[in-house]
Design an enzyme around this catalytic site. Structure first.
Site, PDB file in Angstrom:
ATOM      1  N   ASP A  77      11.183   2.914  13.449  1.00 51.33           N
ATOM      2  CA  ASP A  77      10.939   1.548  13.915  1.00 51.33           C
ATOM      3  C   ASP A  77       9.672   1.588  14.763  1.00 51.33           C
ATOM      4  OD1 ASP A  77      10.895  -0.933  15.019  1.00 51.33           O
ATOM      5  OD2 ASP A  77      12.839  -0.786  16.029  1.00 51.33           O
ATOM      6  N   TYR A  93      -2.667 -12.231  14.386  1.00 52.87           N
ATOM      7  CA  TYR A  93      -2.655 -11.102  13.445  1.00 52.87           C
ATOM      8  C   TYR A  93      -3.952 -10.297  13.566  1.00 52.87           C
ATOM      9  CZ  TYR A  93      -3.134  -8.533   9.066  1.00 52.87           C
ATOM     10  OH  TYR A  93      -3.349  -7.548   8.136  1.00 52.87           O
ATOM     11  N   THR A 110       2.315  -7.991   8.759  1.00 54.72           N
ATOM     12  CA  THR A 110       1.263  -8.659   7.973  1.00 54.72           C
ATOM     13  C   THR A 110       1.509 -10.150   7.753  1.00 54.72           C
ATOM     14  OG1 THR A 110       2.393  -8.006   5.940  1.00 54.72           O
ATOM     15  CG2 THR A 110       0.630  -6.560   6.715  1.00 54.72           C
ATOM     16  N   VAL A 129       0.836  -1.207   0.000  1.00 48.79           N
ATOM     17  CA  VAL A 129       0.000   0.000   0.000  1.00 48.79           C
ATOM     18  C   VAL A 129       0.868   1.253   0.000  1.00 48.79           C
ATOM     19  CG1 VAL A 129      -1.748   1.312   1.266  1.00 48.79           C
ATOM     20  CG2 VAL A 129      -1.956  -1.177   1.070  1.00 48.79           C
TER      21      VAL A 129
END
Length: 289
Positions: A35, A124, A61, A12
């Site tokens: 970071d 996640y 991800t 993205v």
């Protein structure tokens, strides 16, 4: 206008860097400069740059990896977005953040709306939901855009992996009982630009959580078939595809069977809509040559 984008190499982020040109000065902070595990560094960078808009396009991800990296996933996906929201609110500027269909368990028979109760199946999804909650708790002006099955011509994703494997293998087994909308990162970036332009023009809708995926639906098998058709159309060798159930392809993290998101609220509030997944895929593939 100064737009600060977190993440540099992500799908993205890469599309945003191209498609937000002309809106203002883009400050893109990759992992070297920012970071997201380091909250002090997040605050320092935002206070140093004083942007007019913050876009958080960085995330942990790796869905299966997250199962064994809970702490890192939560640091990046949950704690960092909350800190970004605090800094955005302190500056009085909006935050745009991307979330996921994985906040839902996939048991609903119809597409999910923003009013549905999240129930993530794995780390996640849990970390991404915690990030949404952290942003909402801070308040201020924010857009949380939940998307699904993101692919592009960069990085690691289903499209690029499959294009390669289809030409290397005689046969491939692809999961056919998970349903969703493959969403091109280019479409997400186009929609993000449209949202920014409406906000700048004083035509913003309500702030909050929205669903943003391609229109239409398919399975991973259906997505694979569409990619395979393109490979064959180019006259290249292409594997035979075989549909299988999720149970035949066990992974560390459980996937939702229904990843369909109802995106009508974004259209009503912000007058932003997505192309059909097939059309977006064609556009993405056309840019490979």
């Amino acid at each position: 206008m100064k737009i600060l984008i977190t993440g540099q190499q992500g799908q993205v982020s890469r599309e945003l860097q191209g498609r937000l040109q002309g809106l203002g000065e883009l400050i893109v902070l990759g992992r070297d400069q920012l970071d997201l595990v380091n909250t002090d560094q997040i605050r320092e960078q935002i206070r140093a740059h004083r942007p007019d808009l913050i876009i958080n396009a960085a995330a942990h991800t790796a869905v299966d990896q997250a199962e064994s990296e809970r702490e890192v996933a939560f640091a990046i996906n949950a704690i960092a977005p909350g800190v970004l929201a605090e800094e955005a609110k302190a500056l009085g500027v909006p935050l745009i953040h991307y979330s996921t269909d994985y906040v839902f368990d996939g048991s609903k028979p119809a597409p999910y709306t923003e009013a549905d109760t999240p129930n993530p199946l794995g780390v996640y999804g849990q970390s991404k939901l915690a990030g949404e909650q952290a942003i909402a708790a801070v308040g201020g002006q924010y857009l949380i855009l939940r998307t699904s099955w993101v692919y592009s011509n960069h990085g690691k994703n289903f499209l690029l992996t499959l294009q390669r494997l289809l030409q290397e293998k005689p046969q491939m087994r692809i999961v056919a009982d998970q349903i969703g909308a493959p969403t091109w990162a280019g479409s997400i970036a186009n929609s993000t630009r449209a949202l920014i332009e409406r906000w700048q023009a004083g035509k913003a809708g309500e702030w909050g959580i929205y669903h943003l995926t391609a229109q239409g639906e398919t399975s991973w098998f259906g997505f694979a078939e569409a990619i395979g058709a393109h490979v064959r159309h180019q006259g290249r060798a292409c594997a035979e595809l075989e549909p299988i159930p999720s149970s035949a392809y066990p992974t560390p993290a459980k996937r939702p069977l229904n990843s369909r998101l109802d995106c009508s609220r974004l259209q009503q509030q912000w007058h932003v809509s997505q192309p059909l997944w097939q059309n977006a895929l064609r556009e993405c593939l056309a840019q490979q040559h």
